[in-house]
Design an enzyme around this catalytic site. Structure first.
Site, PDB file in Angstrom:
ATOM      1  N   ARG A 161     -20.896  29.599   2.085  1.00 29.95           N
ATOM      2  CA  ARG A 161     -20.801  30.931   2.696  1.00 29.95           C
ATOM      3  C   ARG A 161     -21.156  32.029   1.686  1.00 29.95           C
ATOM      4  O   ARG A 161     -21.783  33.026   2.019  1.00 29.95           O
ATOM      5  CB  ARG A 161     -19.384  31.156   3.257  1.00 29.95           C
ATOM      6  CG  ARG A 161     -19.173  30.454   4.595  1.00 29.95           C
ATOM      7  CD  ARG A 161     -17.734  30.413   4.985  1.00 29.95           C
ATOM      8  NE  ARG A 161     -17.011  29.411   4.197  1.00 29.95           N
ATOM      9  CZ  ARG A 161     -15.686  29.367   4.075  1.00 29.95           C
ATOM     10  NH1 ARG A 161     -14.938  30.287   4.667  1.00 29.95           N
ATOM     11  NH2 ARG A 161     -15.130  28.420   3.365  1.00 29.95           N
TER      12      ARG A 161
ATOM     13  N   SER B 163     -16.116  15.068  -1.391  1.00 30.71           N
ATOM     14  CA  SER B 163     -15.213  14.206  -0.620  1.00 30.71           C
ATOM     15  C   SER B 163     -16.002  13.074   0.033  1.00 30.71           C
ATOM     16  O   SER B 163     -17.235  13.130   0.112  1.00 30.71           O
ATOM     17  CB  SER B 163     -14.501  15.032   0.462  1.00 30.71           C
ATOM     18  OG  SER B 163     -15.389  15.276   1.527  1.00 30.71           O
ATOM     19  N   THR B 164     -15.262  12.085   0.529  1.00 33.96           N
ATOM     20  CA  THR B 164     -15.934  10.972   1.213  1.00 33.96           C
ATOM     21  C   THR B 164     -16.655  11.474   2.480  1.00 33.96           C
ATOM     22  O   THR B 164     -17.575  10.828   2.962  1.00 33.96           O
ATOM     23  CB  THR B 164     -14.922   9.866   1.594  1.00 33.96           C
ATOM     24  OG1 THR B 164     -13.753  10.493   2.135  1.00 33.96           O
ATOM     25  CG2 THR B 164     -14.509   9.046   0.401  1.00 33.96           C
ATOM     26  N   GLU B 165     -16.233  12.638   2.986  1.00 41.22           N
ATOM     27  CA  GLU B 165     -16.862  13.200   4.195  1.00 41.22           C
ATOM     28  C   GLU B 165     -18.111  14.023   3.859  1.00 41.22           C
ATOM     29  O   GLU B 165     -18.935  14.295   4.731  1.00 41.22           O
ATOM     30  CB  GLU B 165     -15.865  14.108   4.951  1.00 41.22           C
ATOM     31  CG  GLU B 165     -14.772  13.353   5.704  1.00 41.22           C
ATOM     32  CD  GLU B 165     -13.736  12.726   4.773  1.00 41.22           C
ATOM     33  OE1 GLU B 165     -13.376  13.365   3.764  1.00 41.22           O
ATOM     34  OE2 GLU B 165     -13.330  11.574   5.029  1.00 41.22           O
ATOM     35  N   ASN B 166     -18.247  14.431   2.597  1.00 37.01           N
ATOM     36  CA  ASN B 166     -19.366  15.320   2.237  1.00 37.01           C
ATOM     37  C   ASN B 166     -20.742  14.656   2.351  1.00 37.01           C
ATOM     38  O   ASN B 166     -21.770  15.332   2.360  1.00 37.01           O
ATOM     39  CB  ASN B 166     -19.189  15.900   0.826  1.00 37.01           C
ATOM     40  CG  ASN B 166     -18.112  16.966   0.745  1.00 37.01           C
ATOM     41  OD1 ASN B 166     -17.506  17.185  -0.301  1.00 37.01           O
ATOM     42  ND2 ASN B 166     -17.856  17.648   1.845  1.00 37.01           N
ATOM     43  N   TRP B 167     -20.773  13.307   2.475  1.00 39.78           N
ATOM     44  CA  TRP B 167     -22.066  12.631   2.662  1.00 39.78           C
ATOM     45  C   TRP B 167     -22.729  13.051   3.961  1.00 39.78           C
ATOM     46  O   TRP B 167     -23.927  12.859   4.132  1.00 39.78           O
ATOM     47  CB  TRP B 167     -21.879  11.107   2.667  1.00 39.78           C
ATOM     48  CG  TRP B 167     -21.361  10.546   1.384  1.00 39.78           C
ATOM     49  CD1 TRP B 167     -20.101  10.074   1.160  1.00 39.78           C
ATOM     50  CD2 TRP B 167     -22.072  10.373   0.142  1.00 39.78           C
ATOM     51  NE1 TRP B 167     -19.987   9.630  -0.138  1.00 39.78           N
ATOM     52  CE2 TRP B 167     -21.189   9.800  -0.785  1.00 39.78           C
ATOM     53  CE3 TRP B 167     -23.382  10.661  -0.269  1.00 39.78           C
ATOM     54  CZ2 TRP B 167     -21.541   9.493  -2.097  1.00 39.78           C
ATOM     55  CZ3 TRP B 167     -23.744  10.363  -1.579  1.00 39.78           C
ATOM     56  CH2 TRP B 167     -22.824   9.783  -2.480  1.00 39.78           C
TER      57      TRP B 167
ATOM     58  N   ASN C 272     -18.616  27.824  -1.325  1.00 37.70           N
ATOM     59  CA  ASN C 272     -19.920  27.951  -2.003  1.00 37.70           C
ATOM     60  C   ASN C 272     -21.039  28.281  -1.013  1.00 37.70           C
ATOM     61  O   ASN C 272     -21.896  29.127  -1.277  1.00 37.70           O
ATOM     62  CB  ASN C 272     -20.304  26.640  -2.702  1.00 37.70           C
ATOM     63  CG  ASN C 272     -19.406  26.316  -3.863  1.00 37.70           C
ATOM     64  OD1 ASN C 272     -18.679  27.169  -4.341  1.00 37.70           O
ATOM     65  ND2 ASN C 272     -19.462  25.081  -4.324  1.00 37.70           N
TER      66      ASN C 272
ATOM     67  N   ARG D 198      -5.741  24.410   4.585  1.00 33.36           N
ATOM     68  CA  ARG D 198      -5.462  22.971   4.744  1.00 33.36           C
ATOM     69  C   ARG D 198      -5.841  22.247   3.458  1.00 33.36           C
ATOM     70  O   ARG D 198      -6.521  22.809   2.598  1.00 33.36           O
ATOM     71  CB  ARG D 198      -6.227  22.407   5.938  1.00 33.36           C
ATOM     72  CG  ARG D 198      -7.716  22.632   5.882  1.00 33.36           C
ATOM     73  CD  ARG D 198      -8.454  21.978   7.054  1.00 33.36           C
ATOM     74  NE  ARG D 198      -9.841  22.405   7.046  1.00 33.36           N
ATOM     75  CZ  ARG D 198     -10.327  23.408   7.771  1.00 33.36           C
ATOM     76  NH1 ARG D 198      -9.532  24.099   8.579  1.00 33.36           N
ATOM     77  NH2 ARG D 198     -11.601  23.750   7.686  1.00 33.36           N
TER      78      ARG D 198
ATOM     79  N   ASP E  45     -13.704  25.763  -2.369  1.00 34.01           N
ATOM     80  CA  ASP E  45     -14.367  25.957  -1.080  1.00 34.01           C
ATOM     81  C   ASP E  45     -15.054  27.326  -1.012  1.00 34.01           C
ATOM     82  O   ASP E  45     -14.599  28.284  -1.633  1.00 34.01           O
ATOM     83  CB  ASP E  45     -13.318  25.821   0.033  1.00 34.01           C
ATOM     84  CG  ASP E  45     -13.966  25.548   1.382  1.00 34.01           C
ATOM     85  OD1 ASP E  45     -15.166  25.236   1.427  1.00 34.01           O
ATOM     86  OD2 ASP E  45     -13.258  25.662   2.396  1.00 34.01           O
TER      87      ASP E  45
HETATM   88  C1  FPP Z   1     -17.165  23.352  -0.940  1.00 35.40           C
HETATM   89  O1  FPP Z   1     -17.864  24.498  -0.495  1.00 35.40           O
HETATM   90  C2  FPP Z   1     -17.802  22.799  -2.128  1.00 35.40           C
HETATM   91  C3  FPP Z   1     -18.308  21.543  -2.258  1.00 35.40           C
HETATM   92  C4  FPP Z   1     -18.261  20.546  -1.168  1.00 35.40           C
HETATM   93  C5  FPP Z   1     -19.007  21.099  -3.480  1.00 35.40           C
HETATM   94  C6  FPP Z   1     -18.387  21.556  -4.772  1.00 35.40           C
HETATM   95  C7  FPP Z   1     -19.353  21.324  -5.837  1.00 35.40           C
HETATM   96  C8  FPP Z   1     -19.561  22.133  -6.906  1.00 35.40           C
HETATM   97  C9  FPP Z   1     -18.749  23.327  -7.218  1.00 35.40           C
HETATM   98  C10 FPP Z   1     -20.692  21.850  -7.835  1.00 35.40           C
HETATM   99  C11 FPP Z   1     -20.604  20.645  -8.690  1.00 35.40           C
HETATM  100  C12 FPP Z   1     -19.296  20.369  -9.307  1.00 35.40           C
HETATM  101  C13 FPP Z   1     -19.080  20.014 -10.601  1.00 35.40           C
HETATM  102  C14 FPP Z   1     -17.740  19.443 -10.943  1.00 35.40           C
HETATM  103  C15 FPP Z   1     -20.104  20.156 -11.677  1.00 35.40           C
HETATM  104  P1  FPP Z   1     -18.646  24.443   0.892  1.00 35.40           P
HETATM  105  O2  FPP Z   1     -20.022  23.964   0.622  1.00 35.40           O
HETATM  106  O3  FPP Z   1     -17.865  23.630   1.863  1.00 35.40           O
HETATM  107  O4  FPP Z   1     -18.676  25.952   1.285  1.00 35.40           O
HETATM  108  P2  FPP Z   1     -18.574  26.550   2.773  1.00 35.40           P
HETATM  109  O5  FPP Z   1     -17.173  26.213   3.263  1.00 35.40           O
HETATM  110  O6  FPP Z   1     -18.752  28.016   2.550  1.00 35.40           O
HETATM  111  O7  FPP Z   1     -19.648  25.928   3.583  1.00 35.40           O
END
Ligand code: FPP
Length: 240
Positions: free
Chosen positions: A31, A72-76, A29, A194, A27
């Site tokens: 931010r 995740s299934t919610e990330n869509w 990325n 969580r 988690d």
């Molecule tokens: C959560 O950070 C991250 C994700 C939902 C995506 C993770 C994907 C990768 C690391 C890239 C591809 C993976 C592989 C296996 C090659 P967030 O976007 O929720 O960050 P935030 O909480 O700061 O918004």
């Protein structure tokens, strides 16, 4: 070769059988990128480099099973541009994965429902799983994964197969993770405390480790810190 070197004064970490499986909730990325005035996709690209580096590092220090929560299934629900960027990164990873996995003696498994992905992408996932199956370490990538949906799916399949009351063992045989032990340690980055529907069944006795660091900032020393914390805890699995 790893892009992040250990500093000379950092002690090597020693792993034994108590720690066979580490799972990561990657988690932060988005931010991380925003802090740099960059789009969220930039953070996912940085995150995918760290994923490559840390999964290799975990293998190097002797961890047999690594699992990451990639989608995740919610990330869509995220903006299409961001979903596309993550899919591109996964595709890039898949194209090189067979070579990397052979060199690292690791099998790849995808945890989750592959049905929403294109036929081409699914074929690549299946090929990667099939052709890496003889290797010994395990890298699980949770993709279109949701823990509750996994339990329901496993329960329904087990029930249909048995035609009556099912046991925990029956259900476990139908989880996406039936090929590996449950995670001993789950590490979540990004400062949230969580599990977000990750490995809901398998995490029953996992040690949980949370760090405020954003995923793209994670380095070998941060894995070492989580591992040291794991070894400082007493796991009783419900006993005394
Ligand atoms: C959560 O950070 C991250 C994700 C939902 C995506 C993770 C994907 C990768 C690391 C890239 C591809 C993976 C592989 C296996 C090659 P967030 O976007 O929720 O960050 P935030 O909480 O700061 O918004």
């Amino acid at each position: 070769m790893s892009i992040f070197k250990k500093k000379p004064n950092e002690e090597a970490i020693v792993i034994d059988d108590r720690l066979q499986h580490i799972a990561f909730i990657m988690d932060g990325n988005g931010r991380w990128a925003r802090r740099r005035g960059m789009p969220r996709e930039y953070g996912h690209r940085a995150g995918s480099k760290v994923f490559r580096d840390l999964s290799i590092y975990c293998g190097d220090i002797g961890i047999k099973v690594v699992t990451v929560y990639a989608f995740s299934t919610e990330n869509w629900k995220r903006p299409q541009k961001e979903v596309d960027a993550i899919m591109t990164l996964l595709e890039e990873f898949l194209f090189e994965a067979l070579e990397t996995m052979k060199a690292r003696d690791a099998q790849i498994h995808f945890l989750g429902d592959p049905s929403p992905f294109s036929e081409k992408f699914r074929a690549l996932m299946e090929k990667t799983e099939r052709e890496s199956a003889e290797n010994h370490r395990v890298l699980n990538i949770a993709l279109n994964y949701g823990g509750r949906a996994e339990i329901i799916r496993a329960a329904n399949t087990a029930f249909t197969e048995k035609g009556g009351e099912i046991s925990e063992d029956d259900l476990e045989r139908h989880l996406y993770t039936s090929h590996c032990p449950p995670p001993d340690l789950i590490v979540r980055t990004g400062g949230e405390y969580r599990l977000s529907n990750f490995l809901m069944w398998q995490s029953a006795y996992s040690e949980l480790y949370f760090t405020d660091k954003y995923w793209p900032d994670m380095r070998h020393a941060d894995v070492d810190a989580a591992v040291r914390e794991f070894y400082s805890r007493q796991r009783r699995f419900g006993g005394v």
